[in-house]
Write an enzyme that holds these catalytic residues in place. Structure first.
Site, PDB file in Angstrom:
ATOM      1  N   ASP A   1       0.857  -1.188   0.000  1.00 54.14           N
ATOM      2  CA  ASP A   1       0.000   0.000   0.000  1.00 54.14           C
ATOM      3  C   ASP A   1       0.893   1.238   0.000  1.00 54.14           C
ATOM      4  O   ASP A   1       1.791   1.367   0.844  1.00 54.14           O
ATOM      5  CB  ASP A   1      -0.917   0.013   1.227  1.00 54.14           C
ATOM      6  CG  ASP A   1      -1.997   1.070   1.105  1.00 54.14           C
ATOM      7  OD1 ASP A   1      -3.101   0.734   0.657  1.00 54.14           O
ATOM      8  OD2 ASP A   1      -1.715   2.241   1.445  1.00 54.14           O
TER       9      ASP A   1
ATOM     10  N   ASP B   1      -1.060   8.716 -10.672  1.00 50.05           N
ATOM     11  CA  ASP B   1      -1.034   7.656 -11.686  1.00 50.05           C
ATOM     12  C   ASP B   1       0.392   7.251 -12.031  1.00 50.05           C
ATOM     13  O   ASP B   1       0.679   6.063 -12.279  1.00 50.05           O
ATOM     14  CB  ASP B   1      -1.759   8.131 -12.945  1.00 50.05           C
ATOM     15  CG  ASP B   1      -3.247   8.316 -12.732  1.00 50.05           C
ATOM     16  OD1 ASP B   1      -3.762   7.811 -11.711  1.00 50.05           O
ATOM     17  OD2 ASP B   1      -3.887   8.977 -13.574  1.00 50.05           O
TER      18      ASP B   1
ATOM     19  N   GLU C   1      -4.597   2.172  -4.548  1.00 47.23           N
ATOM     20  CA  GLU C   1      -3.152   2.192  -4.360  1.00 47.23           C
ATOM     21  C   GLU C   1      -2.663   0.914  -3.694  1.00 47.23           C
ATOM     22  O   GLU C   1      -1.566   0.865  -3.148  1.00 47.23           O
ATOM     23  CB  GLU C   1      -2.739   3.410  -3.533  1.00 47.23           C
ATOM     24  CG  GLU C   1      -3.084   3.354  -2.073  1.00 47.23           C
ATOM     25  CD  GLU C   1      -4.493   3.827  -1.733  1.00 47.23           C
ATOM     26  OE1 GLU C   1      -4.744   4.114  -0.559  1.00 47.23           O
ATOM     27  OE2 GLU C   1      -5.340   3.915  -2.654  1.00 47.23           O
TER      28      GLU C   1
ATOM     29  N   ASN D   1      -2.255  12.704  -4.456  1.00 47.13           N
ATOM     30  CA  ASN D   1      -3.305  13.144  -5.378  1.00 47.13           C
ATOM     31  C   ASN D   1      -3.739  14.578  -5.101  1.00 47.13           C
ATOM     32  O   ASN D   1      -3.941  15.367  -6.030  1.00 47.13           O
ATOM     33  CB  ASN D   1      -4.516  12.214  -5.277  1.00 47.13           C
ATOM     34  CG  ASN D   1      -4.340  10.936  -6.079  1.00 47.13           C
ATOM     35  OD1 ASN D   1      -3.557  10.895  -7.022  1.00 47.13           O
ATOM     36  ND2 ASN D   1      -5.051   9.895  -5.689  1.00 47.13           N
TER      37      ASN D   1
END
Length: 436
Positions: free
Chosen positions: A295, A312, A338, A303
Site C-alpha cells: 500500500d 497515476d 493504491e 493526489n
C-alpha cells in the site's frame, strides 16, 4: 457486347460478399481496424476478377489496365492496412510506389506493342508478385512466420494461375492453329454463296475438367478455366481467412486482457487475482505459499497536492516494479486504488520478506522528477499460508500485517506473526482509509 467468364464472375461475386461481410464486422466493432482495409481490398479484387477475362466487341486496352491495376491496388491496400493497424512494422509506401512504377511500365509496353490478351495474363501479375515477395522477405525477417507462409502460399497460387491459365503461358507455348482454308466459289450448307466451304473440317476435341488448352477456333470464346480459377480463389480465400482469423484472435486476446488486467499497470485485476490465487493454493501441496499486500503511503496526499497525474505515475511505477521483479510462481495484481497484492508459491517468510523489501526500496528510490516533491514510500504486510486456510483468511492476515506496518510508522515490511494486538483494533479499516 461484353463477354465475361462465368467463373471469374462467380469469383468476383464471392469477393464482393466477403467485402460486405468484413465491412459489416468493422461497422459493428470499430476496433477491428484492419477489417475496413480488407473490405476495400476485396472490393478492388472483385473489380479485377470481373474484368480480367472480359471481352468487348471492340478492342479496349483500358479494361486490362483497370483489371490488373485493381489487382495491384488490392494488394497494396492490404499491406498498408496491416501496417496502419500495427500488424506489420515495415512501412510499405516505398514498395507500393516501386511496384506501381513497374505496373505502369509493363502495362505501357503491352499497350504500345498491342500485345495479345494472353501476354496481359502472363505479365500482368508481375508487379503483384514482386510486391508480395518483397513484403514476405520483410515479414520473415521480422519473425512473423505465420503471415509470411500465408503470403508464400498466395504467391505460388498467383504464379500458377499466371503460368498455366489457358490465356497465359500455355497459350504462348501452344498458340491456336490458324483457321482452315476455304474454297471460294462453292456454296455453304446454309446456301450463302459468299461463305465458302472449308476444305477440311477440324476434328472435334474432347474436353474435360482439367483440360488447360484453349478452346479451338479462330476467335475462341472466353476461357472456362475452372480448375485454375478455383485454385486462385481458394488461395485468396485462405489468405484472407488466415489474416482475418489472426485479427479476430488478436482482438479477442485484447478484450480478454482488458477484462482480466488493470489498464494502468498491466497486472491482474482483483477478480482475476482471486481466481488465480485460489487455484494456486490448491496446487501447491506441501510447498509454502506467502501473500504480500503493498500500500502506497500517503497516497491521498499525492493526489491532493501533486495531482492525479502524479498519483497515476506512482501507481504505474509500482506496477512496473512488480512486473520486472515477478517470480516464476508469483501472481501480482492491483486490487485497489493504491493497493497491490502478490502470491508467492514456494517461498517461505524469509524469501517473501526479501522480495517485499526489494519492491519497497525500489519505489522509495524511484525518481518522479518535479511531479512529487518528496520521497514516495510504501508499506507491506506478509502472511504465510496455514494448513486448511482459505484465501480469504490468508489475505485477511496479510492485511492485518499491512495495517501494523502503517501503524508502526509506514515505509516498512511487517510479517503477520509480528502483527499482534495492533492488527485487531476495532475500526481498523476506517483508520486505514483516514491514514492513507
Amino acid at each position: 457486347m461484353a463477354q465475361v467468364d462465368v467463373f471469374s464472375l462467380a469469383a468476383a461475386i464471392t469477393a464482393l460478399l466477403l467485402a460486405a461481410g468484413l465491412l459489416i464486422a468493422y461497422a459493428i466493432n470499430r476496433n477491428l481496424t484492419s477489417f475496413g482495409w480488407w473490405a476495400g481490398a476485396f472490393a478492388l479484387l472483385a473489380l479485377s476478377l470481373a474484368t480480367v477475362t472480359m471481352r468487348l466487341g471492340v478492342p479496349a486496352v483500358w479494361v486490362k489496365w483497370l483489371s490488373w491495376g485493381s489487382f495491384y491496388a488490392a494488394t497494396c491496400l492490404v499491406a498498408y492496412g496491416l501496417h496502419r493497424s500495427g500488424d506489420t512494422r515495415a512501412n510499405p509506401l516505398a514498395r507500393m510506389v516501386a511496384g506501381g512504377v513497374l505496373f505502369v511500365a509493363i502495362a505501357t509496353a503491352l499497350t504500345v506493342l498491342n500485345a495479345a490478351p494472353h501476354y496481359w495474363m502472363l505479365f500482368g501479375p508481375i508487379p503483384v508478385l514482386v510486391f508480395m515477395v518483397w513484403s514476405a522477405a520483410l515479414v520473415f525477417r521480422a519473425g512473423s512466420w505465420g503471415y509470411g507462409l500465408t503470403m508464400v502460399f498466395g504467391i505460388v497460387a498467383i504464379a500458377i494461375r499466371s503460368i498455366f491459365h489457358p490465356g497465359g503461358f500455355s497459350r504462348l507455348l501452344n498458340p491456336p492453329p490458324p483457321p482452315p482454308p476455304v474454297l471460294r466459289g462453292g456454296f455453304a450448307p446454309a446456301s450463302n454463296p459468299g461463305a465458302g466451304i472449308p476444305l477440311q473440317q477440324p476434328p472435334p476435341t474432347a474436353r474435360g475438367l482439367f483440360d488447360l488448352a484453349p478452346p479451338p477456333g479462330p476467335r475462341p470464346p472466353v476461357e472456362h478455366a475452372l480448375t485454375i480459377t478455383l485454385i486462385t480463389l481458394a488461395a485468396l480465400l485462405v489468405l484472407a481467412i488466415a489474416l482475418v482469423l489472426r485479427n479476430v484472435m488478436a482482438e479477442l486476446n485484447r478484450m480478454r486482457e482488458r477484462s482480466t488486467t488493470d489498464a494502468m499497470t498491466g497486472l491482474l485485476n482483483r477478480v482475476t487475482f482471486e481466481e488465480a490465487a485460489a487455484l494456486r493454493l490448491g496446487e501447491t501441496g506441501l510447498r509454502p505459499v506467502c501473500a504480500i499486500l503493498f500500500d502506497i503511503d500517503h497516497f491521498k496526499r499525492i493526489n491532493d497536492t501533486a495531482g492525479h497525474a502524479a498519483g497515476d505515475q506512482v501507481i504505474a511505477r509500482l506496477g512496473q516494479l512488480l512486473r520486472e521483479m515477478s517470480l516464476t510462481h508469483g501472481i501480482s495484481a492491483r486490487i485497489g486504488g493504491e493497493e497491490f497484492a502478490v502470491i508467492l508459491a514456494g517461498s517461505d517468510l524469509a524469501a517473501a520478506r526479501l522480495y517485499a523489501e526489494a519492491i519497497r526500496s525500489g519505489l522509495s528510490s524511484a525518481d518522479f522528477g518535479d511531479a512529487v516533491g518528496w520521497g514516495v514510500t510504501m508499506s507491506a504486510g506478509i502472511a504465510i499460508h496455514q494448513p486448511g486456510e482459505t484465501l480469504h483468511g490468508l489475505m485477511g492476515r496479510a492485511d492485518e500485517a499491512l495495517y501494523a506496518a502503517k501503524a508502526a510508522g509506514r515505509d516498512r515490511v511487517v510479517v503477520a506473526s509480528d502483527a499482534t494486538a495492533a492488527a485487531h483494533r476495532p475500526g481498523r479499516a476506517a483508520n486505514r482509509v483516514a491514514s492513507g
